[in-house]
Design a protein around this motif. Structure first.
Motif, PDB file in Angstrom:
ATOM      1  N   HIS A 111      42.113 100.584 114.900  1.00 21.54           N
ATOM      2  CA  HIS A 111      41.980 101.930 115.457  1.00 21.54           C
ATOM      3  C   HIS A 111      40.562 102.421 115.194  1.00 21.54           C
ATOM      4  N   VAL A 112      40.084 103.323 116.052  1.00 20.48           N
ATOM      5  CA  VAL A 112      38.737 103.852 115.845  1.00 20.48           C
ATOM      6  C   VAL A 112      38.726 104.860 114.703  1.00 20.48           C
ATOM      7  N   VAL A 113      37.556 104.961 114.067  1.00 21.23           N
ATOM      8  CA  VAL A 113      37.323 105.934 113.000  1.00 21.23           C
ATOM      9  C   VAL A 113      36.135 106.803 113.414  1.00 21.23           C
ATOM     10  N   ASP A 114      36.009 107.948 112.783  1.00 18.68           N
ATOM     11  CA  ASP A 114      34.963 108.909 113.142  1.00 18.68           C
ATOM     12  C   ASP A 114      33.598 108.441 112.632  1.00 18.68           C
ATOM     13  N   ARG A 115      33.149 107.299 113.170  1.00 18.49           N
ATOM     14  CA  ARG A 115      31.850 106.739 112.840  1.00 18.49           C
ATOM     15  C   ARG A 115      31.288 106.093 114.113  1.00 18.49           C
ATOM     16  N   PRO A 116      30.407 106.804 114.824  1.00 17.55           N
ATOM     17  CA  PRO A 116      29.851 106.259 116.066  1.00 17.55           C
ATOM     18  C   PRO A 116      29.120 104.939 115.838  1.00 17.55           C
ATOM     19  N   LYS A 157      32.768 102.329 126.032  1.00 17.93           N
ATOM     20  CA  LYS A 157      34.110 102.804 126.397  1.00 17.93           C
ATOM     21  C   LYS A 157      34.853 103.385 125.206  1.00 17.93           C
ATOM     22  N   ILE A 158      35.933 104.094 125.562  1.00 22.27           N
ATOM     23  CA  ILE A 158      36.917 104.579 124.584  1.00 22.27           C
ATOM     24  C   ILE A 158      38.248 104.703 125.326  1.00 22.27           C
ATOM     25  N   LYS A 159      39.320 104.218 124.694  1.00 23.28           N
ATOM     26  CA  LYS A 159      40.643 104.297 125.297  1.00 23.28           C
ATOM     27  C   LYS A 159      41.520 105.230 124.472  1.00 23.28           C
ATOM     28  N   ARG A 160      42.496 105.821 125.121  1.00 21.07           N
ATOM     29  CA  ARG A 160      43.435 106.712 124.446  1.00 21.07           C
ATOM     30  C   ARG A 160      44.089 105.992 123.277  1.00 21.07           C
ATOM     31  N   LYS A 161      44.524 104.756 123.500  1.00 23.00           N
ATOM     32  CA  LYS A 161      45.241 104.023 122.445  1.00 23.00           C
ATOM     33  C   LYS A 161      44.341 103.610 121.277  1.00 23.00           C
ATOM     34  N   ASP A 162      43.008 103.689 121.441  1.00 25.69           N
ATOM     35  CA  ASP A 162      42.098 103.360 120.345  1.00 25.69           C
ATOM     36  C   ASP A 162      42.286 104.286 119.142  1.00 25.69           C
ATOM     37  N   PHE A 163      42.780 105.501 119.389  1.00 23.80           N
ATOM     38  CA  PHE A 163      42.961 106.476 118.316  1.00 23.80           C
ATOM     39  C   PHE A 163      44.242 106.237 117.523  1.00 23.80           C
TER      40      PHE A 163
END
Length: 182
Positions: free
Chosen positions: A15-20, A174-180
């Motif tokens: 999952h993505v984290v708040d780190r660009p 990109k970024i996907k909804r499910k990445d979160f």
């Protein structure tokens, strides 16, 4: 064909984290246009004089190929066994497309579970008609909230899979909804 980078770093559960990601800083600087990431199958259509002359599908490297350092996908010719890709290509009006190779997303009733609820198969060219979002947040919390509820531009009434940011110099992210995550 190179993989499109996800704009945030990932954790151990993918999952993505708040780190660009450093290579995606341009997205957070407000550069580029946000388009809808369509949930289908990546294909490439070659057009000459408004006529389809070649249909290709994306192939991704397998485990053994990745171990040898092959990380980017490539295109191979689609065939009779690719029934729904061919249906999408046949269902697409290319008469006004310029000559050349056009990367597309094949979408429709029999592709990827049809998350957009479409009645027909079609190919949407990324370089000609990707659906655009005008006001997209460019931060972690804003994107998570935006993607949780944003309607598909291509098929209103259905959630968009995600976003692909296109920089004028050709870079994409990109970024996907499910990445979160859930």
């Amino acid at each position: 064909m190179e993989k499109i980078a996800t704009i945030f770093e990932r954790d151990g559960r993918f999952h993505v984290v708040d780190r660009p990601r450093a290579d995606c800083a341009w997205v957070f600087d407000g550069e580029g246009v946000a388009t809808e990431k369509l949930d289908g199958t990546n294909v490439r259509l070659t057009v000459r004089c408004g006529t389809l002359v070649r249909v290709e599908k994306r192939r991704n490297p397998g485990k053994e190929q990745k171990q040898r350092g092959i990380v980017d996908g490539w295109y191979v010719d689609a065939g009779r066994e690719d029934k729904w890709i061919m249906a999408a290509a046949d269902g697409t009006d290319m008469s006004a497309w310029p000559d050349g190779e056009h990367p597309c997303e094949a979408i429709g009733p029999r592709v990827q579970g049809n998350p957009l609820g479409l009645d027909l198969h079609v190919c949407v060219p990324f370089n000609l008609s990707a659906p655009v979002y005008a006001d997209v947040p460019r931060d972690f919390a804003g994107l998570r909230t935006f993607l949780a509820t944003v309607d598909s531009v291509y098929s209103p009434g259905h959630l968009a899979e995600g976003l692909v940011f296109h920089h004028p110099d050709g870079r994409r992210a990109k970024i996907k909804r499910k990445d979160f995550g859930p």
